[in-house]
Scaffold this motif. Structure first.
Motif, short mmCIF file in Angstrom:
data_model
loop_
_atom_site.label_atom_id
_atom_site.label_comp_id
_atom_site.label_asym_id
_atom_site.label_seq_id
_atom_site.Cartn_x
_atom_site.Cartn_y
_atom_site.Cartn_z
N PHE A 107 0.91 -1.24 -0.09
CA PHE A 107 -0.03 -0.27 0.01
C PHE A 107 0.97 1.24 -0.09
O PHE A 107 2.09 1.20 0.41
CB PHE A 107 -0.97 -0.17 1.13
N LEU A 108 0.28 2.26 -0.64
CA LEU A 108 0.91 3.76 -0.63
C LEU A 108 -0.16 4.58 -0.22
O LEU A 108 -1.11 4.67 -0.77
CB LEU A 108 1.30 3.99 -1.95
N THR A 109 0.34 5.37 0.82
CA THR A 109 -0.81 6.58 1.14
C THR A 109 0.06 7.82 1.09
O THR A 109 1.25 7.75 1.29
CB THR A 109 -1.08 6.33 2.76
N TYR A 110 -0.62 8.80 0.46
CA TYR A 110 -0.14 10.24 0.72
C TYR A 110 -1.21 11.17 0.85
O TYR A 110 -2.54 10.79 0.91
CB TYR A 110 0.53 10.66 -0.62
N GLN A 111 -1.00 12.74 0.80
CA GLN A 111 -1.93 13.53 0.82
C GLN A 111 -1.85 14.48 -0.18
O GLN A 111 -0.88 14.79 -0.88
CB GLN A 111 -1.79 14.35 2.32
N ALA A 112 -3.10 15.05 -0.60
CA ALA A 112 -3.12 15.87 -1.76
C ALA A 112 -3.96 17.05 -1.05
O ALA A 112 -4.94 17.12 -0.61
CB ALA A 112 -3.94 15.29 -3.02
N ARG A 113 -3.38 18.17 -1.53
CA ARG A 113 -4.31 19.48 -1.07
C ARG A 113 -4.17 20.51 -2.34
O ARG A 113 -3.36 20.88 -3.04
CB ARG A 113 -3.43 20.15 0.05
N TYR A 114 -5.39 21.05 -2.67
CA TYR A 114 -5.53 22.10 -3.73
C TYR A 114 -4.59 23.35 -3.39
O TYR A 114 -4.59 23.94 -2.29
CB TYR A 114 -7.01 22.29 -3.69
N MET A 128 -17.91 10.04 2.62
CA MET A 128 -17.65 8.57 2.22
C MET A 128 -16.25 8.61 1.87
O MET A 128 -15.48 7.83 2.08
CB MET A 128 -18.67 7.95 1.31
N SER A 129 -15.89 9.60 0.94
CA SER A 129 -14.51 9.93 0.46
C SER A 129 -13.47 10.39 1.78
O SER A 129 -12.29 10.38 1.38
CB SER A 129 -14.62 10.73 -0.68
N ARG A 130 -13.87 10.49 2.78
CA ARG A 130 -13.16 11.23 3.81
C ARG A 130 -12.61 12.58 3.30
O ARG A 130 -11.57 12.63 3.72
CB ARG A 130 -12.10 10.02 4.31
N VAL A 131 -13.15 13.31 2.46
CA VAL A 131 -12.83 14.48 2.13
C VAL A 131 -13.45 15.51 3.12
O VAL A 131 -14.83 15.88 3.23
CB VAL A 131 -13.21 14.80 0.78
N THR A 132 -12.56 16.40 3.82
CA THR A 132 -12.99 17.36 4.43
C THR A 132 -13.68 18.31 3.84
O THR A 132 -12.83 19.15 2.83
CB THR A 132 -11.86 18.05 5.59
N SER A 175 -10.56 22.85 0.98
CA SER A 175 -9.49 23.46 1.26
C SER A 175 -8.31 22.69 2.22
O SER A 175 -7.11 22.72 2.18
CB SER A 175 -9.45 24.79 1.98
N SER A 176 -8.77 21.61 2.90
CA SER A 176 -7.96 20.81 3.68
C SER A 176 -7.21 19.85 2.95
O SER A 176 -7.64 19.38 1.80
CB SER A 176 -8.82 20.02 4.78
N ALA A 177 -6.30 18.88 3.57
CA ALA A 177 -5.57 17.80 2.89
C ALA A 177 -6.49 16.66 2.84
O ALA A 177 -7.54 16.48 3.65
CB ALA A 177 -4.42 17.63 3.88
N ILE A 178 -6.35 16.15 1.45
CA ILE A 178 -7.34 15.06 1.14
C ILE A 178 -6.50 13.91 1.23
O ILE A 178 -5.12 13.52 0.77
CB ILE A 178 -7.78 15.25 -0.09
N PRO A 179 -7.07 12.75 2.10
CA PRO A 179 -6.18 11.54 2.16
C PRO A 179 -6.52 10.64 0.91
O PRO A 179 -7.57 10.43 0.52
CB PRO A 179 -6.77 10.74 3.42
N CYS A 180 -5.25 10.14 0.62
CA CYS A 180 -5.26 9.28 -0.57
C CYS A 180 -4.49 7.80 -0.44
O CYS A 180 -3.57 7.79 0.24
CB CYS A 180 -4.49 10.09 -1.86
N GLU A 181 -5.24 7.12 -0.82
CA GLU A 181 -4.57 5.42 -0.51
C GLU A 181 -4.68 4.68 -1.70
O GLU A 181 -5.56 4.79 -2.58
CB GLU A 181 -5.51 4.85 0.47
N ILE A 182 -3.57 3.85 -1.81
CA ILE A 182 -3.56 2.86 -3.01
C ILE A 182 -3.19 1.56 -2.26
O ILE A 182 -2.23 1.60 -1.64
CB ILE A 182 -2.36 3.28 -3.97
N HIS A 183 -4.05 0.43 -2.44
CA HIS A 183 -3.73 -0.79 -1.90
C HIS A 183 -3.91 -1.86 -3.11
O HIS A 183 -4.69 -1.78 -3.82
CB HIS A 183 -5.07 -1.08 -0.91
N ILE A 184 -2.91 -2.53 -3.02
CA ILE A 184 -2.47 -3.61 -3.73
C ILE A 184 -2.49 -5.13 -3.35
O ILE A 184 -1.59 -5.27 -2.35
CB ILE A 184 -1.35 -3.71 -4.70
#
Length: 323
Positions: A203-210, A232-236, A258-267
């Protein structure tokens, strides 16, 4: 008839007795008509009648027995005929049922024969256990390879803090800028399968912010739909009503991200039904996505396509994802 003869016998006896009483004239012993006087025996008429009567009785009883035997044989013959007719009808009925069953059996056998012919025309397939063993080794090797690639990608991402080539797509039209990626982390999980320790998940997790807060304008029922989707997407998000009804309820409004968005990749590996399952959350676009690949279809190149998808650039993975 026997009774009639007995009656005649009794009557003859009485007549003889009466004649003896009425004949008062004595017969001389030496008279020419006196047979007894000559020493010859008198005929026994009564004994003959009695013997004849017994013979008639016996013949009548024999006749009755013969008649009873004849009736018994006729009844027995009638019973045999009825039983034979019952058996014949049962056989005809059973034969009538057996014919369709034989036809159906023939069709079933014909279908089985068709399947066997098709199986015979195909190349011999490998044993299921050997296929699973080969797939297990391939999946384990490619997952570890993907892990090394994504770990290197996370290290580079944290050092560069890159900006995506375009905004992450959303279900509604939006005013959105590119996103800045940060805080990447890659790892993996192991488990035992058939006594062997293999890679179960990468898995790989990171944050994305506009770079600039993204906004989404919606109205009516779309407001609640958008709210549930982001939750449901856990987006503030922040919501501002742009119009309200007479009861003070919002009928339209704007969602700001405007907040950080959690991003996840699960293989994940599927060793039971050999395959590789890829699951995404807020990668390339907001929301979830997934796809399932055959063991031989997943390799390090797929991991590179996943990384390109995270950077918002053109990639092949997007074609296989189900959103």
């Amino acid at each position: 008839m026997a009774d009639e003869l007995r009656n005649l016998q009794n009557q003859a006896g009485r007549a003889a007795g009466t004649g003896a009483r009425d004949d008062t004239k004595p017969v001389p012993a030496d008279a020419p008509g006196n047979v007894s006087a000559q020493g010859a025996p008198a005929p026994d008429i009564l004994a003959g009648l009695d013997a004849f009567s017994r013979k008639i009785d016996e013949e009548q009883k024999a006749h009755e027995r013969a008649e009873a035997e004849r009736r018994r044989k006729e009844e027995e013959e009638a019973r045999r005929r009825a039983e034979a007719e019952r058996v014949r009808r049962a056989q005809v009925q059973a034969q009538g049922k057996a014919e369709p069953e034989k036809q159906n059996e023939g069709r079933r056998f014909a279908a089985l024969e068709m399947l066997r012919k098709q199986a015979a025309g195909r190349p011999a397939s490998e044993d299921t256990a050997s296929r699973r063993a080969a797939a297990k080794a391939l999946i384990h090797k490619n997952l570890l390879s993907a892990m090394h690639y994504l770990a290197e990608f996370a290290k580079e991402l944290n050092g560069v803090l890159p900006t995506t080539e375009g905004p992450y797509a959303f279900i509604y039209p939006q005013e959105a800028s590119q996103l800045v990626l940060s805080n990447a982390f890659a790892d993996y999980r192991l488990r035992k399968v058939d006594g062997d320790e293999v890679c179960d998940e990468v898995f790989l997790t990171y944050q994305a912010r506009y770079a600039r807060p993204a906004t989404v304008d919606v109205a009516g029922p779309d407001m609640e739909h958008c709210r549930r989707f982001l939750a449901m997407s856990r987006v503030t998000f922040e919501f501002t009503a742009s119009k309200k009804n007479d009861f003070g309820q919002a009928v339209s409004g704007r969602f700001a991200l405007s907040s950080a968005i959690p991003c996840e990749i699960h293989i994940r590996a599927d060793y039971d039904a050999p395959a590789v399952l890829i699951e995404l959350l807020n990668v390339g676009r907001l929301g979830t996505g997934r796809c399932r690949l055959a063991p031989e279809a997943f390799n390090e190149r797929v991991a590179d396509e996943i990384a390109k998808h995270a950077l918002g650039s053109e990639n092949e993975l997007a074609k296989f994802l189900t959103r």
